[in-house]
Design an enzyme around this catalytic site. Structure first.
Site, PDB file in Angstrom:
ATOM      1  N   LEU A 164       0.827  -1.215   0.000  1.00  0.00           N
ATOM      2  CA  LEU A 164       0.000   0.000   0.000  1.00  0.00           C
ATOM      3  C   LEU A 164       0.862   1.265   0.000  1.00  0.00           C
ATOM      4  O   LEU A 164       0.389   2.356   0.308  1.00  0.00           O
ATOM      5  CB  LEU A 164      -0.938  -0.007   1.216  1.00  0.00           C
ATOM      6  CG  LEU A 164      -1.951  -1.160   1.249  1.00  0.00           C
ATOM      7  CD1 LEU A 164      -2.729  -1.173   2.549  1.00  0.00           C
ATOM      8  CD2 LEU A 164      -2.912  -1.066   0.063  1.00  0.00           C
TER       9      LEU A 164
ATOM     10  N   ASP B 159       3.376   5.539  -7.054  1.00  0.00           N
ATOM     11  CA  ASP B 159       3.109   5.563  -5.610  1.00  0.00           C
ATOM     12  C   ASP B 159       3.113   6.996  -5.077  1.00  0.00           C
ATOM     13  O   ASP B 159       2.185   7.417  -4.384  1.00  0.00           O
ATOM     14  CB  ASP B 159       4.162   4.736  -4.854  1.00  0.00           C
ATOM     15  CG  ASP B 159       4.271   3.322  -5.397  1.00  0.00           C
ATOM     16  OD1 ASP B 159       3.370   2.897  -6.132  1.00  0.00           O
ATOM     17  OD2 ASP B 159       5.266   2.646  -5.091  1.00  0.00           O
TER      18      ASP B 159
HETATM   19  C1  GLA Z   1       5.577  -0.665  -7.282  1.00  0.00           C
HETATM   20  C2  GLA Z   1       6.344   0.568  -7.749  1.00  0.00           C
HETATM   21  C3  GLA Z   1       5.495   1.399  -8.718  1.00  0.00           C
HETATM   22  C4  GLA Z   1       4.955   0.544  -9.855  1.00  0.00           C
HETATM   23  C5  GLA Z   1       4.310  -0.730  -9.299  1.00  0.00           C
HETATM   24  C6  GLA Z   1       3.923  -1.704 -10.383  1.00  0.00           C
HETATM   25  O1  GLA Z   1       4.476  -0.301  -6.513  1.00  0.00           O
HETATM   26  O2  GLA Z   1       6.728   1.339  -6.638  1.00  0.00           O
HETATM   27  O3  GLA Z   1       6.257   2.481  -9.217  1.00  0.00           O
HETATM   28  O4  GLA Z   1       5.967   0.252 -10.784  1.00  0.00           O
HETATM   29  O5  GLA Z   1       5.164  -1.415  -8.405  1.00  0.00           O
HETATM   30  O6  GLA Z   1       2.957  -1.167 -11.200  1.00  0.00           O
END
Ligand code: GLA
Length: 384
Positions: free
Chosen positions: A129, A176
């Site tokens: 998360l 994120d």
């Molecule tokens: C992680 C990374 C994101 C993205 C996802 C996959 O959460 O931090 O930047 O690449 O994986 O979509």
């Protein structure tokens, strides 16, 4: 309603014996759809959730930076250094705020000298998360407030990502930090990762999020993420495009003979997943949650068979969830190789159904997943 900053103000005072100057808060996120599209220059949809990391801070006049995390339970005191040093072991979490301090000058932003820093969180850690992005953004806002700096939101997001890429050492994309920064209640954040450009799309009423955290994590997860990143860049090179977002399926098929079977599968996932994000935006605008759910599940199937970043645990949860009434769709959320599954459900999906899914999982794998019923929340902000 009670001021949400009051609790951490009291906690800060009980540790440092005085009041904080500022309080900042940043949410975790679910990756709604767009798996591994961000660093390929594609689009992605995410939702900020109502679970957050909160940082309280007060300036010091000496050259000390004192950090306290509710989880660690003791003060870590560091001297002010121009180039903060990476921490290891129980202090590893400090790499997020230290990474932000190291990133600020890259964006022509002032770095605070001494301070007392307190962090608390109601966001489960390591659950896919993005507690790390939330910690980076809450820290960045707190540091900036100390210096009276108010850069655009986009800069704060980039500071967080820079910290993650260059100090923590994970080659993640902007998803994120972007969602934690631009989240809005009852909306999804849409990111065109190349710009990056940020927008929001309303989440149709009645849609609910349920998260099932497996607590499983592949031992090599960081290495596997980096390997996927590398494989995508190499496939783009073979296709003669800067990033996979620039390639069409037609181009991919034409170049199939030049690509190893594995590289072909990775690229196909990314190209089709970007198309699914576009279709999802359209379905959301029509309020067609059934279609949205089908796209979410299709995304999981693609991660499972083409990108190969799912696990038997995640697949089991998705299979069980999609066979449960009132579930529109389900998929792994985040990097994969363990972590969590997100289900999009109607309001009729209830805690008893979630418990049944958890029990079936326990029967199979011997341990219960954590179940979290989350709501969408607002993005990172100073709250006091
Ligand atoms: C992680 C990374 C994101 C993205 C996802 C996959 O959460 O931090 O930047 O690449 O994986 O979509």
């Amino acid at each position: 309603m009670a001021n949400p900053a009051n609790k951490i103000r009291r906690e800060f005072a009980s540790v440092f014996g005085r009041a904080p100057d500022f309080v900042a808060r940043a949410p975790g996120r679910v990756e709604f759809i767009g798996n591994h599209t961000d660093y390929n220059g594609g689009t992605v949809l995410g939702a900020a959730i109502d679970r957050t990391v909160t940082v309280a801070i007060a300036a010091r006049t000496d050259q000390r930076r004192r950090f306290f995390s509710q989880l660690g339970g003791k003060i870590v005191s560091l001297t002010v250094e121009k180039k903060p040093k990476r921490q290891t072991g129980a202090r590893s979490w400090l790499n997020y705020p230290l990474g932000v301090l190291a990133a600020l000058p890259r964006f022509q932003l002032k770095v605070p000298a001494g301070f007392d820093y307190y962090v608390s969180s109601d966001l489960p850690l390591g659950a896919g998360l993005s507690s790390s992005a939330a910690l980076e953004l809450a820290s960045a806002l707190a540091f900036l407030a100390l210096n009276g700096e108010q850069p655009p939101r986009e800069t704060v997001v980039k500071v967080g990502r820079y910290a993650e890429n260059h100090f923590v050492g994970v080659p993640c994309g902007i998803l994120d930090q972007g969602v934690s920064g631009f989240g809005r209640k009852d909306r999804l954040v849409w990111i065109d990762c190349r710009g990056p450009k940020f927008a929001t799309v309303p989440l149709p009423g009645g849609a609910q999020f349920w998260i099932f955290n497996t607590h499983t994590k592949h031992a090599l997860v960081d290495g596997l993420y980096a390997a996927r990143h590398k494989a995508c860049m190499a496939a783009a090179k073979t296709l003669g495009v800067p990033l996979l977002a620039d390639a069409t399926l037609k181009q991919l098929e034409a170049a199939k003979a030049k690509l190893k079977a594995e590289a072909y599968r990775r690229a196909r996932h990314v190209i089709e997943e970007i198309a699914r994000v576009g279709k999802t935006v359209k379905a959301l605008k029509r309020g067609d949650l059934m279609a949205v759910g089908q796209l979410l599940t299709a995304s999981h199937r693609s991660s499972q068979s083409l990108f190969e970043n799912s696990t038997p645990e995640l697949d089991f949860l998705v299979d069980t969830l999609v066979a449960t009434p009132n579930v529109y769709g389900a998929r792994l959320t985040g990097g994969g190789f363990g972590g969590a599954v997100m289900a999009l459900t109607s309001k009729k999906f209830n805690a008893a159904q979630a418990r049944r899914v958890a029990s079936a999982y326990e029967k199979r794998f011997g341990e219960k997943p954590d179940v979290l019923h989350t709501r969408t929340g607002d993005g990172a902000a100073l709250i006091g």
